[in-house]
Design a protein around this motif. Structure first.
Motif, PDB file in Angstrom:
ATOM      1  N   TYR A 166     -23.317 -13.785 -12.727  1.00 56.36           N
ATOM      2  CA  TYR A 166     -22.540 -12.555 -12.610  1.00 56.36           C
ATOM      3  C   TYR A 166     -21.473 -12.524 -13.696  1.00 56.36           C
ATOM      4  CZ  TYR A 166     -24.470 -11.920  -7.887  1.00 56.36           C
ATOM      5  OH  TYR A 166     -25.303 -11.743  -6.813  1.00 56.36           O
ATOM      6  N   ARG A 167     -21.072 -11.306 -14.065  1.00 59.71           N
ATOM      7  CA  ARG A 167     -19.979 -11.101 -15.004  1.00 59.71           C
ATOM      8  C   ARG A 167     -18.912 -10.215 -14.353  1.00 59.71           C
ATOM      9  NH1 ARG A 167     -20.118 -14.643 -19.331  1.00 59.71           N
ATOM     10  NH2 ARG A 167     -22.296 -14.986 -19.948  1.00 59.71           N
ATOM     11  N   ALA A 168     -17.647 -10.600 -14.541  1.00 57.89           N
ATOM     12  CA  ALA A 168     -16.532  -9.795 -14.039  1.00 57.89           C
ATOM     13  C   ALA A 168     -16.284  -8.651 -15.010  1.00 57.89           C
ATOM     14  CB  ALA A 168     -15.284 -10.651 -13.896  1.00 57.89           C
ATOM     15  N   VAL A 169     -16.426  -7.419 -14.541  1.00 57.84           N
ATOM     16  CA  VAL A 169     -16.360  -6.263 -15.443  1.00 57.84           C
ATOM     17  C   VAL A 169     -15.556  -5.130 -14.819  1.00 57.84           C
ATOM     18  CG1 VAL A 169     -18.553  -6.769 -16.588  1.00 57.84           C
ATOM     19  CG2 VAL A 169     -18.543  -5.370 -14.517  1.00 57.84           C
ATOM     20  N   ALA A 170     -15.161  -4.202 -15.671  1.00 56.46           N
ATOM     21  CA  ALA A 170     -14.481  -2.984 -15.244  1.00 56.46           C
ATOM     22  C   ALA A 170     -14.731  -1.915 -16.289  1.00 56.46           C
ATOM     23  CB  ALA A 170     -12.986  -3.227 -15.070  1.00 56.46           C
ATOM     24  N   ALA A 171     -14.540  -0.672 -15.901  1.00 54.29           N
ATOM     25  CA  ALA A 171     -14.696   0.449 -16.828  1.00 54.29           C
ATOM     26  C   ALA A 171     -13.507   0.500 -17.784  1.00 54.29           C
ATOM     27  CB  ALA A 171     -14.801   1.754 -16.040  1.00 54.29           C
ATOM     28  N   PRO A 235      -5.538  -4.168  -3.495  1.00 51.84           N
ATOM     29  CA  PRO A 235      -6.330  -3.202  -2.712  1.00 51.84           C
ATOM     30  C   PRO A 235      -7.819  -3.372  -2.995  1.00 51.84           C
ATOM     31  CG  PRO A 235      -5.231  -2.111  -4.545  1.00 51.84           C
ATOM     32  CD  PRO A 235      -4.707  -3.508  -4.511  1.00 51.84           C
ATOM     33  N   ARG A 236      -8.644  -3.005  -2.011  1.00 53.88           N
ATOM     34  CA  ARG A 236     -10.090  -3.212  -2.131  1.00 53.88           C
ATOM     35  C   ARG A 236     -10.851  -1.994  -1.638  1.00 53.88           C
ATOM     36  NH1 ARG A 236      -7.956  -7.719  -0.164  1.00 53.88           N
ATOM     37  NH2 ARG A 236      -8.576  -7.415   2.000  1.00 53.88           N
ATOM     38  N   HIS A 237     -11.923  -1.674  -2.356  1.00 55.80           N
ATOM     39  CA  HIS A 237     -12.919  -0.713  -1.891  1.00 55.80           C
ATOM     40  C   HIS A 237     -14.121  -1.497  -1.380  1.00 55.80           C
ATOM     41  CE1 HIS A 237     -10.734   2.557  -3.819  1.00 55.80           C
ATOM     42  NE2 HIS A 237     -10.793   1.939  -4.986  1.00 55.80           N
ATOM     43  N   TYR A 238     -14.781  -0.990  -0.345  1.00 57.59           N
ATOM     44  CA  TYR A 238     -16.008  -1.600   0.155  1.00 57.59           C
ATOM     45  C   TYR A 238     -17.165  -0.642  -0.087  1.00 57.59           C
ATOM     46  CZ  TYR A 238     -12.866  -4.856   2.494  1.00 57.59           C
ATOM     47  OH  TYR A 238     -11.906  -5.802   2.747  1.00 57.59           O
ATOM     48  N   VAL A 239     -18.160  -1.099  -0.835  1.00 50.66           N
ATOM     49  CA  VAL A 239     -19.301  -0.253  -1.199  1.00 50.66           C
ATOM     50  C   VAL A 239     -20.580  -1.053  -0.938  1.00 50.66           C
ATOM     51  CG1 VAL A 239     -20.336   1.194  -2.967  1.00 50.66           C
ATOM     52  CG2 VAL A 239     -17.859   0.795  -3.002  1.00 50.66           C
ATOM     53  N   PHE A 245     -22.465   0.023  -5.560  1.00 49.20           N
ATOM     54  CA  PHE A 245     -21.416  -0.934  -5.883  1.00 49.20           C
ATOM     55  C   PHE A 245     -21.163  -0.942  -7.397  1.00 49.20           C
ATOM     56  CE2 PHE A 245     -20.239  -5.165  -7.356  1.00 49.20           C
ATOM     57  CZ  PHE A 245     -19.180  -5.516  -6.525  1.00 49.20           C
ATOM     58  N   GLY A 246     -22.261  -1.054  -8.162  1.00 44.71           N
ATOM     59  CA  GLY A 246     -22.123  -1.031  -9.612  1.00 44.71           C
ATOM     60  C   GLY A 246     -21.581   0.288 -10.117  1.00 44.71           C
ATOM     61  N   ASP A 247     -22.028   1.390  -9.508  1.00 40.20           N
ATOM     62  CA  ASP A 247     -21.550   2.704  -9.937  1.00 40.20           C
ATOM     63  C   ASP A 247     -20.056   2.861  -9.666  1.00 40.20           C
ATOM     64  OD1 ASP A 247     -24.036   3.405 -10.831  1.00 40.20           O
ATOM     65  OD2 ASP A 247     -24.576   4.591  -9.061  1.00 40.20           O
ATOM     66  N   ALA A 248     -19.578   2.305  -8.550  1.00 43.51           N
ATOM     67  CA  ALA A 248     -18.145   2.390  -8.245  1.00 43.51           C
ATOM     68  C   ALA A 248     -17.326   1.711  -9.337  1.00 43.51           C
ATOM     69  CB  ALA A 248     -17.866   1.742  -6.888  1.00 43.51           C
ATOM     70  N   ILE A 249     -17.818   0.586  -9.846  1.00 38.31           N
ATOM     71  CA  ILE A 249     -17.125  -0.105 -10.938  1.00 38.31           C
ATOM     72  C   ILE A 249     -17.223   0.713 -12.225  1.00 38.31           C
ATOM     73  CG2 ILE A 249     -17.162  -2.178 -12.382  1.00 38.31           C
ATOM     74  CD1 ILE A 249     -18.137  -3.698  -9.871  1.00 38.31           C
ATOM     75  N   LEU A 253     -13.355   2.769 -10.122  1.00 38.92           N
ATOM     76  CA  LEU A 253     -12.655   2.564  -8.853  1.00 38.92           C
ATOM     77  C   LEU A 253     -12.001   1.196  -8.769  1.00 38.92           C
ATOM     78  CD1 LEU A 253     -14.468   5.055  -8.081  1.00 38.92           C
ATOM     79  CD2 LEU A 253     -14.480   4.129  -5.754  1.00 38.92           C
ATOM     80  N   GLY A 254     -12.560   0.209  -9.450  1.00 34.07           N
ATOM     81  CA  GLY A 254     -11.995  -1.135  -9.418  1.00 34.07           C
ATOM     82  C   GLY A 254     -12.827  -2.052 -10.284  1.00 34.07           C
ATOM     83  N   TRP A 255     -12.464  -3.340 -10.298  1.00 32.99           N
ATOM     84  CA  TRP A 255     -13.240  -4.330 -11.027  1.00 32.99           C
ATOM     85  C   TRP A 255     -14.099  -5.102 -10.031  1.00 32.99           C
ATOM     86  CZ3 TRP A 255     -13.310  -9.635 -10.363  1.00 32.99           C
ATOM     87  CH2 TRP A 255     -12.309 -10.183  -9.554  1.00 32.99           C
ATOM     88  N   GLY A 256     -15.148  -5.734 -10.534  1.00 33.58           N
ATOM     89  CA  GLY A 256     -16.003  -6.524  -9.659  1.00 33.58           C
ATOM     90  C   GLY A 256     -17.017  -7.306 -10.453  1.00 33.58           C
ATOM     91  N   LEU A 257     -17.813  -8.090  -9.746  1.00 32.47           N
ATOM     92  CA  LEU A 257     -18.846  -8.933 -10.347  1.00 32.47           C
ATOM     93  C   LEU A 257     -20.198  -8.254 -10.233  1.00 32.47           C
ATOM     94  CD1 LEU A 257     -17.584 -12.250  -8.778  1.00 32.47           C
ATOM     95  CD2 LEU A 257     -17.639 -11.796 -11.227  1.00 32.47           C
TER      96      LEU A 257
END
Length: 315
Positions: A166-171, A235-239, A245-249, A253-257
């Motif tokens: 996995y890679r930690a990414v954000a828009a 803060p956290r979003h749950y998708v 999940f990937g689209d939210a990133i 909306l936030g960062w994630g793996l």
């Protein structure tokens, strides 16, 4: 030695899969009274209550043992019938499997698509976190699992499939807002990465409340810096869907793996910004299946092994 007739085992498994006695009766083409009588006889043979008459019906702890037996018997009967060339009147063996969402989205369906159609099976997929999926093996709910647990469940065999990286990414807009200056720093050497405190404060996207990967990544960042790990506070979003999940990133909306195989091209053309290029997050995956001799499980295991090798890194 207790005797468990196959018709009683089939009825018991059908009640649990369908949820009610009436639904099981319709599927088996018998009366609800006959279903009840078979269950009563099975419980008498076992000497204990096997079924919670709830809606939907649920197996007791003892019932989970009998459910596993029922599915193993059905599997062996189907294998024997196939080897003997006996007709099945269109009936197919249903193979229940538990798979984590990312494997399902990235590679597992590709494996199922390569299982020969003349094998005469259907697949009943259960989705659960790879850290928790072995509980469904223990209960007899599934015959096989993609899991992060290397220790074999009793009655199962296990083999390594590989590593999901996995890679930690954000828009980019999210990076500009929460991590100003990071993107410019990534063009310089040595590679710049975010500290644990910065990540812990930023909005995170989690798959669900079982998803601990983002927090594990933050903890690793604190550990690398030699700092004590504080409580999680951002803060956290749950998708709870892999694509969403990937689209939210991607939408900021936030960062994630995200699995590397899914986000690699977007990192390359800067549609996604990698937050810590020198810190990939690797999750070893394993295939656990019943030890019961079965040509169906053998073919499925061979296919899973082959296809996973195309998508997962070697451990």
């Amino acid at each position: 030695m207790p005797q468990f007739p196959s018709d009683q085992l089939l009825t018991f498994a059908t009640v649990l899969s369908e949820g009610t006695l009436d639904a099981a009766a319709r599927l088996l083409h018998i009366t609800p009274s006959a279903v009840s009588q078979r269950l009563k006889a099975l419980e008498q043979s076992a000497g204990r209550v096997l079924l919670q008459r709830s809606n939907p019906a649920q197996a007791t702890e003892a019932g989970e043992v009998v459910l596993r037996l029922a599915r193993q018997v059905a599997q062996l009967e189907a294998d024997a019938g196939r080897e003997l060339g006996l007709g099945t009147d269109g009936a197919q063996l249903a193979v229940p499997i538990v798979v984590n969402a990312d494997s399902l989205a990235v590679w597992f369906l590709q494996a199922l698509a390569q299982v020969p159609g003349d094998l005469g099976v259907t697949f009943d997929l259960h989705r659960d976190d790879e850290q928790h999926s072995t509980s469904l093996l223990r209960s007899g709910t599934v015959m096989a699992a993609v899991t992060a647990t290397p220790e074999p469940v009793q009655g199962c065999r296990v083999e390594s499939l590989g590593v999901m990286r996995y890679r930690a990414v954000a828009a980019p807009p999210f990076v500009e807002r929460w991590f100003p200056g990071l993107e410019e720093g990534l063009d310089k050497r040595p590679v710049r990465h975010l500290g644990g405190a910065t990540l812990n404060a930023a909005t995170t996207v989690d798959f669900d409340r079982k998803d601990t990967y983002q927090w594990a990544f933050v903890q690793a960042a604190f550990t690398a810096e030699g700092e004590p790990v504080p409580e999680r506070k951002g803060p956290r979003h749950y998708v709870p869907a892999s694509q969403d999940f990937g689209d939210a990133i991607r939408l900021g909306l936030g960062w994630g793996l995200i699995p590397e195989v899914q986000c690699g091209p977007e990192i390359a053309d800067r549609r996604l910004i990698e937050l810590a290029p020198d810190r990939p997050f690797d999750v070893p995956l394993y295939w656990q299946r019943w030890k019961t001799a079965s040509s169906v499980l053998d073919v499925l295991s061979d296919t899973v092994r082959e296809v996973s090798g195309l998508y997962l890194r070697k451990p």
